[in-house]
Design a protein around this motif. Structure first.
Motif, short mmCIF file in Angstrom:
data_model
loop_
_atom_site.label_atom_id
_atom_site.label_comp_id
_atom_site.label_asym_id
_atom_site.label_seq_id
_atom_site.Cartn_x
_atom_site.Cartn_y
_atom_site.Cartn_z
N ILE A 92 -42.00 -62.56 -8.69
CA ILE A 92 -41.12 -61.49 -8.81
C ILE A 92 -41.93 -60.23 -8.68
CG2 ILE A 92 -39.64 -60.17 -10.24
CD1 ILE A 92 -38.32 -62.51 -9.09
N LYS A 93 -43.17 -60.07 -9.35
CA LYS A 93 -44.07 -59.17 -9.48
C LYS A 93 -44.50 -58.60 -7.82
CE LYS A 93 -46.98 -58.30 -12.86
NZ LYS A 93 -48.06 -58.35 -13.62
N ARG A 94 -44.77 -59.74 -7.28
CA ARG A 94 -45.29 -59.61 -5.78
C ARG A 94 -44.17 -59.19 -4.86
NH1 ARG A 94 -47.93 -64.88 -6.17
NH2 ARG A 94 -49.89 -64.75 -6.99
N THR A 95 -43.08 -59.81 -5.37
CA THR A 95 -41.80 -59.34 -4.27
C THR A 95 -41.56 -57.83 -4.60
OG1 THR A 95 -40.90 -61.48 -4.69
CG2 THR A 95 -39.46 -59.85 -4.01
N LEU A 96 -41.39 -57.49 -5.72
CA LEU A 96 -41.28 -55.92 -5.90
C LEU A 96 -42.35 -54.97 -5.51
CD1 LEU A 96 -39.79 -56.08 -9.77
CD2 LEU A 96 -38.60 -55.37 -7.67
N ASN A 97 -43.54 -55.67 -5.71
CA ASN A 97 -44.69 -54.91 -5.17
C ASN A 97 -44.78 -54.86 -3.56
OD1 ASN A 97 -47.56 -53.57 -5.77
ND2 ASN A 97 -48.11 -55.09 -4.11
N ASN A 98 -44.38 -55.67 -2.66
CA ASN A 98 -43.92 -55.53 -1.42
C ASN A 98 -42.98 -54.60 -1.06
OD1 ASN A 98 -45.87 -57.62 -0.79
ND2 ASN A 98 -44.44 -59.50 -0.89
N ILE A 99 -41.96 -54.47 -1.86
CA ILE A 99 -40.93 -53.54 -1.56
C ILE A 99 -41.62 -52.04 -1.83
CG2 ILE A 99 -38.88 -52.61 -2.45
CD1 ILE A 99 -37.94 -55.30 -3.45
N LEU A 100 -42.29 -51.98 -3.04
CA LEU A 100 -43.03 -50.62 -3.09
C LEU A 100 -43.88 -50.27 -1.87
CD1 LEU A 100 -43.84 -48.47 -5.34
CD2 LEU A 100 -45.62 -49.92 -5.77
N LEU A 101 -44.63 -51.23 -1.45
CA LEU A 101 -45.41 -50.92 -0.26
C LEU A 101 -44.73 -51.02 0.89
CD1 LEU A 101 -48.76 -52.43 -1.58
CD2 LEU A 101 -48.13 -50.18 -2.02
N GLY A 102 -43.75 -51.21 1.06
CA GLY A 102 -42.92 -51.56 2.47
C GLY A 102 -43.60 -52.49 3.27
N ILE A 103 -44.02 -53.64 2.61
CA ILE A 103 -44.61 -55.06 3.37
C ILE A 103 -43.57 -55.73 3.83
CG2 ILE A 103 -46.00 -56.80 3.25
CD1 ILE A 103 -47.76 -55.32 1.03
#
Length: 423
Positions: free
Chosen positions: A314-325
């Motif tokens: 979940i943390k990686r998923t939200l981080n991907n959203i933050l960084l637009g990956i």
């Protein structure tokens, strides 16, 4: 010249890292060392405590000769993708003799045998894997169980079943398997070595000796907001550099400081959330619904967590959203067999010697400042990787420089040169 490769995050560089560095140099008989280090966002899907240049400088002060940034799109993902990026970067230098990583197992031979199974995928192993997947298990669990059954059925390792389970399910062992897997797939000449982790486990939150996990150090910094409790578990060079940064109003970064940015991104891109990497199976609806009722990033993470989605995922998923990956960009770069560039973060005199060797042995682009990169921006892979590096630094620095806005000149990757640590 015998060059050792290391794959690191150094968040922050502690006594365990110093032990690993010294033992790695010893076991490989290396004369020089180069570290591939995650930048401002890390594999767990969270920001680094301090910026990438500071952490690279600390690494060189503690004995690493050259620190190169792992491109952001690889640095923030699961073990397989992270390892692929790091090993591909080392291999692309065309001069690294060995790579040495920490593991709970401590035997590279055992990890090598398991990695060969994963690369070759024998039919019996694939049948076992399919069976567990059909039973509804998540891929990591299914793979671990399939490996366990296949190894036991064929008596491939002379270790107990309990020890085999530990080998297959321990964090650093899993990363080690992925490193070796990538070396095998690339048919690399880099030889793998491993050093057994000592004292503290990867996720331990206790500080009970002079060597503890980075997790424990980060928890202490977050709970007590000072360096005094970690004085005995980090080298002097780490302590003095971090002390200076804190005195200069650069506070340690934690993921909750990016909560408002993540919320704003989710609400802005609600209709496009499923374009981001790791946003699958309708989880975008759960993310959107819980943004309105979560009081903190941890609340949001817990509200999305399920049997199917671990907290780290979940943390990686939200981080991907933050960084637009996006999924599209990950698919574009996930199978690269060579890196188009390296970004130098810090070096010493030996690091200069490594850079000269890289220039002689490889045609890889060596970037000191991003203002010099326009010559390769017509390469789609190059542009994709570098755009995320710049974007990640800009997002990170928006919070990191909060109390030092007068120092933020703009996109800092264009203004910051590699740090030369004189011997």
């Amino acid at each position: 010249m015998n060059i050792l490769g290391l794959i690191v995050e150094y968040n922050p560089f502690h006594n365990g890292h110093l032990y690993h560095l010294k033992e790695s140099l010893k076991v490989t008989n290396a004369t020089h060392s180069v570290a591939i280090m995650s930048g401002n966002f890390l594999q767990r899907g969270e920001p680094a405590l301090f910026d990438k240049y500071t952490r690279a400088q600390i690494a060189v002060k503690n004995g690493v000769d050259l620190v190169i940034e792992l491109p952001t799109i690889f640095a923030c993902q699961s073990a397989e993708f992270f390892a692929h990026g790091a090993i591909t970067a080392l291999n692309s230098l065309n001069c690294v003799n060995s790579v040495c990583f920490g593991s709970e197992e401590g035997s590279v031979d055992i990890l090598y045998i398991i990695s060969k199974i994963l690369v070759n995928e024998p039919d019996d192993f694939k049948k076992l894997l399919r069976k567990y997947l059909d039973d509804g298990m998540l891929y990591p669990t299914a793979r671990s169980l399939a490996l366990f059954d296949y190894i036991c059925d064929n008596s491939l390792l002379d270790i107990s079943k309990d020890n085999l389970l530990l080998v297959l399910n321990s964090s650093n062992n899993i990363l080690g398997l992925e490193y070796i897997k990538c070396l095998l797939k690339l048919q690399s000449n880099i030889k793998p070595f491993t050093i057994c982790r000592i004292s503290a486990s990867y996720n331990s939150e206790d500080i009970s000796s002079n060597i503890c996990s980075a997790t424990a150090i980060r928890k202490s910094l977050k709970d007590y907001n000072n360096l005094s409790n970690i004085y005995d578990v980090i080298p002097n060079a780490t302590y003095s550099t971090l002390e200076t940064k804190i005195k200069d109003n650069f506070s340690p970064m934690f993921d909750d400081k990016y909560f408002d940015l993540i919320n704003a991104t989710i609400l802005r891109d609600t209709n496009n959330l499923n374009n981001f990497f790791e946003v699958n199976e309708g989880i975008e609806n759960k993310i959107y619904q819980n943004v309105f009722t979560s009081n903190s990033l941890y609340d949001l993470q817990l509200s999305i967590k399920s049997k199917r989605y671990t907290l780290t995922k979940i943390k990686r998923t939200l981080n991907n959203i933050l960084l637009g990956i996006t999924k599209e960009d990950v698919n574009k770069v996930k199978n690269v067999t060579s890196m188009p560039y390296i970004r130098v973060l810090a070096f010493n005199d030996k690091g200069r010697e490594i850079l000269k060797t890289i220039k002689s042995n490889s045609d890889i682009n060596i970037i000191n400042k991003f203002s010099n990169v326009s010559f390769s921006m017509d390469d789609d892979i190059f542009k994709t990787l570098i755009d995320y590096d710049i974007k990640a630094s800009n997002i990170y620095n928006l919070v990191y420089y909060k109390d030092n806005k007068h120092l933020l000149k703009g996109p800092m990757d264009y203004y910051t040169a590699p740090i030369y640590v004189r011997d």
